[in-house]
Design a protein around this motif. Structure first.
Motif, mmCIF file in Angstrom:
data_model
loop_
_atom_site.group_PDB
_atom_site.id
_atom_site.type_symbol
_atom_site.label_atom_id
_atom_site.label_comp_id
_atom_site.label_asym_id
_atom_site.label_seq_id
_atom_site.Cartn_x
_atom_site.Cartn_y
_atom_site.Cartn_z
ATOM 1 N N TYR A 49 2.495 25.696 15.464
ATOM 2 C CA TYR A 49 2.086 26.915 16.638
ATOM 3 C C TYR A 49 2.800 28.279 16.096
ATOM 4 O O TYR A 49 4.355 27.242 15.284
ATOM 5 C CB TYR A 49 2.585 26.806 17.817
ATOM 6 N N ARG A 50 2.688 29.356 16.128
ATOM 7 C CA ARG A 50 3.532 30.544 16.075
ATOM 8 C C ARG A 50 3.908 31.069 16.056
ATOM 9 O O ARG A 50 5.451 32.369 16.452
ATOM 10 C CB ARG A 50 2.387 31.250 14.993
ATOM 11 N N ILE A 51 3.977 31.174 18.090
ATOM 12 C CA ILE A 51 4.710 31.575 19.257
ATOM 13 C C ILE A 51 4.060 30.634 20.255
ATOM 14 O O ILE A 51 3.284 30.435 20.566
ATOM 15 C CB ILE A 51 3.441 33.076 19.246
ATOM 16 N N LEU A 52 5.601 30.732 20.506
ATOM 17 C CA LEU A 52 5.637 29.009 21.940
ATOM 18 C C LEU A 52 5.910 30.340 22.956
ATOM 19 O O LEU A 52 7.043 31.325 23.094
ATOM 20 C CB LEU A 52 6.623 28.292 21.375
ATOM 21 N N LEU A 53 5.029 30.197 23.881
ATOM 22 C CA LEU A 53 5.820 30.499 25.750
ATOM 23 C C LEU A 53 5.482 29.330 26.668
ATOM 24 O O LEU A 53 5.459 28.100 26.570
ATOM 25 C CB LEU A 53 4.538 31.462 26.065
ATOM 26 N N ILE A 54 6.935 29.480 26.699
ATOM 27 C CA ILE A 54 7.713 28.387 27.220
ATOM 28 C C ILE A 54 7.631 28.571 28.829
ATOM 29 O O ILE A 54 8.890 30.204 29.236
ATOM 30 C CB ILE A 54 9.260 28.160 27.202
ATOM 31 N N ASP A 55 7.401 28.057 30.047
ATOM 32 C CA ASP A 55 7.120 28.559 31.143
ATOM 33 C C ASP A 55 8.233 27.666 31.703
ATOM 34 O O ASP A 55 8.661 26.646 31.613
ATOM 35 C CB ASP A 55 5.616 28.084 31.713
ATOM 36 N N THR A 56 9.365 28.557 32.575
ATOM 37 C CA THR A 56 10.790 27.965 32.656
ATOM 38 C C THR A 56 10.661 27.265 33.822
ATOM 39 O O THR A 56 10.057 27.652 35.413
ATOM 40 C CB THR A 56 11.903 28.285 32.352
ATOM 41 N N GLY A 57 11.237 26.029 34.559
ATOM 42 C CA GLY A 57 11.613 26.043 36.031
ATOM 43 C C GLY A 57 12.427 26.885 36.956
ATOM 44 O O GLY A 57 12.597 27.404 36.166
ATOM 45 N N GLY A 92 -5.485 32.924 17.622
ATOM 46 C CA GLY A 92 -4.634 31.291 18.076
ATOM 47 C C GLY A 92 -3.701 31.226 17.173
ATOM 48 O O GLY A 92 -2.908 32.746 17.108
ATOM 49 N N GLY A 93 -2.689 30.121 17.034
ATOM 50 C CA GLY A 93 -1.699 29.984 16.943
ATOM 51 C C GLY A 93 -0.631 30.223 17.941
ATOM 52 O O GLY A 93 0.755 30.274 17.621
ATOM 53 N N VAL A 94 -1.467 29.781 18.950
ATOM 54 C CA VAL A 94 0.068 29.989 20.008
ATOM 55 C C VAL A 94 -0.571 28.808 21.658
ATOM 56 O O VAL A 94 -1.291 28.561 21.585
ATOM 57 C CB VAL A 94 -0.285 31.557 20.957
ATOM 58 N N ILE A 95 0.337 28.134 21.542
ATOM 59 C CA ILE A 95 0.954 27.636 22.499
ATOM 60 C C ILE A 95 1.897 27.637 23.927
ATOM 61 O O ILE A 95 2.673 28.299 23.820
ATOM 62 C CB ILE A 95 1.153 25.796 22.275
ATOM 63 N N ALA A 96 1.450 27.743 25.058
ATOM 64 C CA ALA A 96 1.912 27.936 26.947
ATOM 65 C C ALA A 96 2.857 26.450 27.005
ATOM 66 O O ALA A 96 2.125 25.600 26.746
ATOM 67 C CB ALA A 96 1.494 28.291 27.677
ATOM 68 N N TRP A 97 3.517 26.430 27.420
ATOM 69 C CA TRP A 97 4.259 25.235 26.968
ATOM 70 C C TRP A 97 5.464 24.848 29.065
ATOM 71 O O TRP A 97 6.147 26.082 29.182
ATOM 72 C CB TRP A 97 4.853 24.720 26.010
ATOM 73 N N ASP A 98 4.708 23.941 29.155
ATOM 74 C CA ASP A 98 5.378 24.530 30.765
ATOM 75 C C ASP A 98 7.101 23.015 30.335
ATOM 76 O O ASP A 98 6.900 22.098 30.768
ATOM 77 C CB ASP A 98 4.532 23.342 31.838
ATOM 78 N N ASN A 99 7.763 24.035 30.762
ATOM 79 C CA ASN A 99 9.107 22.870 30.163
ATOM 80 C C ASN A 99 10.185 23.083 32.038
ATOM 81 O O ASN A 99 11.055 23.141 31.812
ATOM 82 C CB ASN A 99 9.943 24.146 29.728
#
Length: 389
Positions: free
Chosen positions: A261-269, A170-177
């Motif tokens: 969150y400890r790890i942020l995964l960013i999905d870019t455009g 856990g502690g992970v989020i995937a963010w659609d930026n």
């Protein structure tokens, strides 16, 4: 016959050697030399008699050891603390018996009486898991980038989210930026709400008090991925075409997510000139260039690296990792070798992941249906990401 020798303490000795030796049984002990008349006594006074018998003066102290100028005296040997003990035990810990392949079968068939050591593949697997599970001294942001659509950014973010989430717990989020409507919310597991980054921006006030806001409050905006152990924050899904995510909007959301969150995964455009794209690239601790084994997507990623280099981004080679995905069961291996070679020159590592129907179907990713080869490839890639952070 006369002999001449040298006493290591007093210098040359002349005459017979026996002249300079005394018989400890017959020779009286020579008294110490008297101090000059009127001079104060040298050294501590002799101790008082014990039991009525006089006691001689204490033996002279050894001369001090000279310490070379500029060198600090050696510290005394320190005893082992409780922490030292645990650290030593941890460093000496070895991997358990094998569970894979014929080694694992031998252990099971023998009822545990025979315990073969792990083979190279299993040791590598455990090392990758340990790399992913390492502690960080703060939150870490990884941005997945390629200005071309269809470059496997979204599937890469979801696969990495699954890997980091399950291995770290856990502690992970995937963010659609995405500056417009992205697909991360569509490819991730659904939720009972339809809130996105836009709604979170409109309700940021509830998180202004850092002492009162809780991670549970984010449940109204993020979408849990269940057994994958990570969350998804979708991009704007409204049908209207108004509204833009600015750099300040990105900064506000990023600062909020870093609190929980400890790890942020960013999905870019796909727009390198968009404010939120540039903000994500600037805030990222690591860039992951995603590309399929295609000439156009491979070229697009290289063009993007050129653009970032010209824009003043430093140390791109050491801040970037490449993930190449097979878009179909059969690919042009000559092209794959060329892409691996050129991206090895531009980034700190290239990792190739196989074709997997579960990732390319376009629907919600069924994490449990990912092939063993896909999971192992992403474990290796995410271990490299964690090591680079």
């Amino acid at each position: 016959m006369s002999h001449s020798s040298t006493d290591p303490l007093t210098g040359p000795l002349d005459g017979p050697l026996t002249d300079h030796l005394s018989d400890p049984l017959t020779d009286p002990i020579a008294p110490p030399p008297s101090a000059p008349r009127g001079a104060p006594p040298v050294g501590p006074p002799p101790p008082p008699p014990v039991g009525g018998h006089p006691v001689g003066p204490p033996p002279p102290s050894p001369p001090p050891v000279a310490v070379p100028e500029g060198d600090a005296p050696a510290e005394p040997r320190r005893f082992m603390t409780a922490t030292d003990f645990l650290d030593r035990r941890d460093n000496e810990a070895t991997l358990g018996p094998a569970t894979w392949g014929w080694r694992g079968r031998v252990r099971r068939w023998s009822g545990g009486l025979i315990k073969p050591a792990m083979g190279a593949a299993e040791r590598s697997y455990e090392a990758d898991r340990a790399a992913i599970q390492k502690d960080f001294d703060g939150p870490r942001t990884i941005a997945f980038v390629n200005p071309k659509g269809g470059a496997a950014k979204t599937t890469g973010v979801l696969a990495a989210g699954y890997t980091f989430g399950t291995v770290r717990g856990g502690g992970v989020i995937a963010w659609d930026n995405n500056e417009t409507r992205g697909t991360l919310g569509i490819r991730g597991t659904r939720s009972t709400h339809r809130n996105t980054t836009r709604e979170l921006l409109e309700d940021l006030g509830r998180f202004a008090d850092v002492y009162q806001s809780r991670i549970g409050d984010l449940g109204a905006f993020v979408r849990s991925q269940g057994d994958a152990h990570f969350d998804v924050l979708a991009s704007d899904e409204r049908p209207d075409v108004t509204g833009v995510i600015h750099a300040t909007d990105f900064a506000d959301v990023h600062a909020l997510l870093e609190r929980f969150y400890r790890i942020l995964l960013i999905d870019t455009g796909n727009n390198l000139r968009a404010e939120n794209w540039l903000a994500a690239a600037g805030a990222a601790d690591l860039l992951v260039v995603t590309s399929t084994i295609r000439e156009d997507t491979g070229y697009s990623g290289l063009w993007m690296l050129d653009a970032l280099q010209d824009a003043g981004h430093e140390n791109l080679k050491y801040k970037t990792i490449t993930v190449l995905s097979d878009p179909s069961p059969k690919v042009d291996e000559a092209l794959a070798r060329d892409l691996v070679q050129v991206y090895e020159q531009r980034t700190r590592g290239v990792h190739r992941v196989p074709y997997d129907p579960a990732l390319v179907s376009g629907s919600v990713v069924p994490y449990a249906q990912l092939s063993a080869e896909t999971r192992r490839s992403w474990l290796r890639a995410c271990a490299a990401m964690a090591t680079a952070l």
